[in-house]
Design an enzyme around this catalytic site. Structure first.
Site, mmCIF file in Angstrom:
data_model
loop_
_atom_site.group_PDB
_atom_site.id
_atom_site.type_symbol
_atom_site.label_atom_id
_atom_site.label_comp_id
_atom_site.label_asym_id
_atom_site.label_seq_id
_atom_site.Cartn_x
_atom_site.Cartn_y
_atom_site.Cartn_z
ATOM 1 N N GLY A 13 0.672 -1.333 -0.201
ATOM 2 C CA GLY A 13 0.023 0.093 0.040
ATOM 3 C C GLY A 13 0.832 1.264 0.069
ATOM 4 O O GLY A 13 1.786 1.407 0.896
ATOM 5 N N ARG A 74 1.040 -4.941 -5.052
ATOM 6 C CA ARG A 74 1.150 -6.098 -4.343
ATOM 7 C C ARG A 74 1.900 -7.043 -5.372
ATOM 8 O O ARG A 74 1.470 -7.085 -6.436
ATOM 9 C CB ARG A 74 0.104 -6.629 -3.661
ATOM 10 C CG ARG A 74 -0.555 -5.510 -2.664
ATOM 11 C CD ARG A 74 -1.468 -5.870 -1.619
ATOM 12 N NE ARG A 74 -1.951 -4.821 -0.901
ATOM 13 C CZ ARG A 74 -1.509 -4.205 0.126
ATOM 14 N NH1 ARG A 74 -0.296 -4.197 0.687
ATOM 15 N NH2 ARG A 74 -2.135 -2.822 0.629
ATOM 16 N N ASP A 105 5.160 -5.090 5.925
ATOM 17 C CA ASP A 105 5.764 -6.361 6.460
ATOM 18 C C ASP A 105 5.641 -7.332 5.256
ATOM 19 O O ASP A 105 6.619 -8.191 5.144
ATOM 20 C CB ASP A 105 4.871 -6.926 7.706
ATOM 21 C CG ASP A 105 3.423 -7.046 7.590
ATOM 22 O OD1 ASP A 105 2.946 -6.665 6.492
ATOM 23 O OD2 ASP A 105 2.594 -7.685 8.650
ATOM 24 N N THR A 128 4.187 2.487 5.483
ATOM 25 C CA THR A 128 2.850 1.844 5.532
ATOM 26 C C THR A 128 1.921 2.690 6.362
ATOM 27 O O THR A 128 2.433 3.223 7.668
ATOM 28 C CB THR A 128 2.770 0.606 5.976
ATOM 29 O OG1 THR A 128 1.304 0.396 6.372
ATOM 30 C CG2 THR A 128 3.437 0.119 7.372
ATOM 31 N N ASP A 130 -0.435 2.004 8.016
ATOM 32 C CA ASP A 130 -0.850 1.148 9.194
ATOM 33 C C ASP A 130 -0.001 1.173 10.614
ATOM 34 O O ASP A 130 -0.657 0.972 11.437
ATOM 35 C CB ASP A 130 -1.171 -0.269 8.925
ATOM 36 C CG ASP A 130 -1.864 -0.293 7.749
ATOM 37 O OD1 ASP A 130 -2.671 0.376 7.366
ATOM 38 O OD2 ASP A 130 -1.847 -1.393 7.054
ATOM 39 N N ASP A 132 2.134 -0.675 11.822
ATOM 40 C CA ASP A 132 2.041 -1.818 12.527
ATOM 41 C C ASP A 132 3.459 -2.688 12.413
ATOM 42 O O ASP A 132 3.409 -3.722 12.818
ATOM 43 C CB ASP A 132 0.808 -2.710 12.012
ATOM 44 C CG ASP A 132 1.162 -2.900 10.355
ATOM 45 O OD1 ASP A 132 1.987 -2.609 9.728
ATOM 46 O OD2 ASP A 132 0.323 -3.935 9.704
ATOM 47 N N ARG A 174 -5.786 -2.317 8.302
ATOM 48 C CA ARG A 174 -5.729 -3.869 8.199
ATOM 49 C C ARG A 174 -6.206 -4.587 9.439
ATOM 50 O O ARG A 174 -7.438 -4.698 9.447
ATOM 51 C CB ARG A 174 -4.476 -4.457 7.535
ATOM 52 C CG ARG A 174 -4.459 -5.631 6.901
ATOM 53 C CD ARG A 174 -3.041 -5.943 6.267
ATOM 54 N NE ARG A 174 -2.675 -5.315 5.311
ATOM 55 C CZ ARG A 174 -2.796 -5.509 3.966
ATOM 56 N NH1 ARG A 174 -3.651 -6.570 3.611
ATOM 57 N NH2 ARG A 174 -2.619 -4.760 3.016
HETATM 58 O O1 F6P Z 1 -1.737 -1.525 4.142
HETATM 59 C C1 F6P Z 1 -2.293 -0.303 3.799
HETATM 60 C C2 F6P Z 1 -3.628 -0.514 3.791
HETATM 61 O O2 F6P Z 1 -4.222 0.663 3.246
HETATM 62 C C3 F6P Z 1 -4.472 -1.059 4.809
HETATM 63 O O3 F6P Z 1 -4.845 -0.197 5.863
HETATM 64 C C4 F6P Z 1 -5.541 -1.536 4.084
HETATM 65 O O4 F6P Z 1 -6.481 -2.842 4.739
HETATM 66 C C5 F6P Z 1 -4.926 -2.326 2.609
HETATM 67 O O5 F6P Z 1 -3.869 -1.438 2.291
HETATM 68 C C6 F6P Z 1 -5.755 -1.977 1.726
HETATM 69 O O6 F6P Z 1 -5.276 -2.845 0.752
HETATM 70 P P1 F6P Z 1 -5.515 -2.736 -0.926
HETATM 71 O O7 F6P Z 1 -4.655 -1.415 -1.513
HETATM 72 O O8 F6P Z 1 -4.734 -3.811 -1.706
HETATM 73 O O9 F6P Z 1 -6.999 -2.809 -1.248
#
Ligand code: F6P
Length: 337
Positions: A13, A74, A105, A128, A130, A132, A174
């Site tokens: 992300g 990703r 992570d 990130t 998050d 985390d 997340r």
């Molecule tokens: O890790 C960052 C984040 O925005 C999280 O808060 C969220 O759950 C996730 O990515 C969303 O992922 P994607 O962009 O793959 O929908």
């Protein structure tokens, strides 16, 4: 052995401040006479060999921009042997001596896999929203994300006050509640529902408790009532939560998902500065022959944390924050109703 070429990518992300990290890496590498190649779209850029040599000119107007000039993604292909081999082949073909990855992570797991199959040095930078990642007080992007969410929720509060209405706002993170708890406290939310303080096995009890508290608030005063809830906490999400609350108790509660607004926007000063410090530290770590480590910030200083430690556990939300909300703020807010 001297480092002549660093490869750099942003992964997972995107987070505000990733561009500031890219800039700091390119400037520091220039200072130490090292080339930088940026690979596009996370690890996909390595697998497909899509890159660009990064010059000072490429980074001279990016520190204030959200997103990432290198794009992000990703990359499930990296989990497959064929994808991993391809990524390593690209690094060798491009004569890369060290790889820096800015991400979360999942991105660090990929980096550890690459390190096992390649002779070069690998460094992670925690990027990130998050927050985390263990081993660093803050991750790049978190400060901007919470400020963005706070600004949005303050606006929701205005309309909630005007209509004496109940809102439940879903926040990102997340599987951790750093965003939810920090934003909830900063917005004086009447209720914070997150992994750290809710037993998800007992959703019905939680609904009953929330309904009781809202009814008390409505009886005693006419005002808004704001609930913040962590994404992925409630089965069916925030829409299902408000539907169930309505079914259970007849309470009309408006669901609102802040969503990707939290990932975008110009990074706040804290993220620009953190990203810059981490970018410089990453290049210096490579020069000092360090590898397999994440750059973290602890007590205002840069530290090197083994990548395996950074991903072993999710960083916990500050217990004092959870305890303040649960045992003091929420109780006083209730007693004022
Ligand atoms: O890790 C960052 C984040 O925005 C999280 O808060 C969220 O759950 C996730 O990515 C969303 O992922 P994607 O962009 O793959 O929908």
């Amino acid at each position: 052995m001297r480092t002549n070429r660093i490869a750099l990518l942003t992964s997972g992300g995107d987070a505000p401040g990733m561009n500031a990290a890219i800039r700091a890496i390119v400037l520091s590498a220039y200072h130490y006479n090292i080339d930088v190649i940026g690979f596009y779209s996370g690890y996909n850029g390595l697998i497909n060999d899509k890159s660009k040599a990064l010059s000072l000119h490429d980074v001279d107007d990016i520190i204030h921009r959200g997103g990432t000039i290198l794009k992000s993604a990703r990359c499930p292909e990296l989990l497959e042997e064929i994808g991993l081999n391809q990524a390593v082949l690209t690094l060798m073909k491009n004569k890369v001596d060290a790889l820096i990855v800015v991400g979360g992570d999942g991105s660090f797991s990929g980096l550890i896999d690459i390190e096992k199959n390649w002779h070069g040095k690998v460094i992670g930078i925690p990027g990130t929203i998050d927050n985390d990642i263990d081993g660093t007080d803050l991750t790049i992007g978190f400060s901007t994300a919470i400020n963005t969410a706070i600004e949005a929720i303050d606006k929701i509060r205005d309309t909630a006050n005007a209509f004496e209405r109940i809102f439940v706002v879903e926040l990102m993170g997340r599987h951790s509640g750093h965003i939810t708890f920090n934003v909830g406290i900063a917005c004086a939310a009447e209720k914070v529902l997150s992994f750290e303080n809710v037993n998800v096995e007992k959703e019905l009890d939680v609904l009953k408790e929330v309904a009781q508290e809202i009814k008390l608030a409505q009886k005693e005063r006419h005002a808004s009532y704001l609930i913040v809830i962590a994404e992925n906490l409630w089965t069916g999400g925030v829409t299902e939560f408000s539907k169930q609350l309505n079914d259970e108790s007849g309470i009309d509660c408006t669901p609102c998902i802040l969503g990707y607004i939290q990932r975008g926007g110009s990074p706040v000063a804290k993220d620009r500065i953190l990203a810059t410090k981490m970018g410089v530290a990453a290049v210096q770590a490579i020069i000092a022959n360090k590898s397999n480590v994440m750059i973290g910030e602890q007590n205002n200083g840069m530290v090197l944390v083994p990548l395996v430690n950074a991903i072993k556990h999710k960083k916990q939300v500050s217990p004092s924050l959870v305890e303040a909300q649960q045992n003091i703020l929420a109780l006083v807010q209730q007693s004022q109703c």
